[in-house]
Design a protein around this motif. Structure first.
Motif, PDB file in Angstrom:
ATOM      1  N   UNK A  33      21.039  46.302  35.130  1.00 30.56           N
ATOM      2  CA  UNK A  33      20.248  47.195  35.980  1.00 30.56           C
ATOM      3  C   UNK A  33      20.771  48.631  35.904  1.00 30.56           C
ATOM      4  N   UNK A  34      22.082  48.785  35.950  1.00 28.22           N
ATOM      5  CA  UNK A  34      22.685  50.109  35.862  1.00 28.22           C
ATOM      6  C   UNK A  34      22.385  50.759  34.513  1.00 28.22           C
ATOM      7  N   UNK A  35      22.463  49.971  33.453  1.00 29.92           N
ATOM      8  CA  UNK A  35      22.149  50.475  32.118  1.00 29.92           C
ATOM      9  C   UNK A  35      20.703  50.955  32.050  1.00 29.92           C
ATOM     10  N   UNK A  36      19.779  50.210  32.632  1.00 34.12           N
ATOM     11  CA  UNK A  36      18.372  50.610  32.610  1.00 34.12           C
ATOM     12  C   UNK A  36      18.143  51.900  33.393  1.00 34.12           C
ATOM     13  N   UNK A  37      18.772  52.009  34.556  1.00 32.59           N
ATOM     14  CA  UNK A  37      18.626  53.228  35.368  1.00 32.59           C
ATOM     15  C   UNK A  37      19.206  54.433  34.632  1.00 32.59           C
ATOM     16  N   UNK A  38      20.412  54.280  34.092  1.00 36.40           N
ATOM     17  CA  UNK A  38      21.045  55.396  33.380  1.00 36.40           C
ATOM     18  C   UNK A  38      20.274  55.774  32.115  1.00 36.40           C
ATOM     19  N   UNK A  39      19.662  54.784  31.454  1.00 38.76           N
ATOM     20  CA  UNK A  39      18.832  55.076  30.283  1.00 38.76           C
ATOM     21  C   UNK A  39      17.613  55.897  30.689  1.00 38.76           C
TER      22      UNK A  39
END
Length: 139
Positions: A33-39
């Motif tokens: 989830x964090x990776x998707x938000x930061x992307x």
């Protein structure tokens, strides 16, 4: 000293501790989830930079031909871009070996960075003739 009077080293250590604790407690789901938000944040900022740069670019002064004498200096970057040996096994595992999904992921996943790379380079060439796009270097 960085923003707020905190040293860069302390800020980096603090960030590592907070993110490490969050990811250790939240596991793979939180990391995903964090990776998707930061992307999404990255894509948004990239869009702001390229659109803003394109608005300031002097397209008539862009050097579209360049100099092939500078090409050897790009070799390290080209090798850095060849990361498929790292990504393909992860993609295969993530998509449970579904060949159709893997092929689609690789094609789409390669097209998006290609478009970003070409748009970034296009804007950079347009800004090169302006002395930095009005950022204090001329233009």
């Amino acid at each position: 000293r960085g923003a707020g009077g905190v040293s860069s080293g302390a800020a980096a250590a603090g960030f590592a501790v907070v993110m490490g604790a969050a990811l250790a407690g939240g596991g793979v789901r939180l990391a995903d989830a964090l990776n998707q938000v930061l992307t999404l944040v990255l894509l948004g900022l990239f869009t702001v930079l390229t659109v803003g740069g394109a608005a300031r670019a002097d397209w008539s002064a862009a050097d579209w031909a360049g100099s092939w004498d500078a090409a050897p200096a790009t070799v390290p970057v080209i090798f850095l871009a060849l990361v498929y040996h790292d990504l393909v096994p992860v993609i295969c595992s993530y998509l449970a070996g579904d060949v159709k999904k893997i092929r689609r992921a690789i094609v789409i996943g390669s097209t998006a960075p290609l478009v970003m790379f070409l748009s970034w380079d296009t804007v950079a060439l347009g800004l090169a003739g302006t002395g930095g796009g009005g950022g204090g270097g001329g233009g």
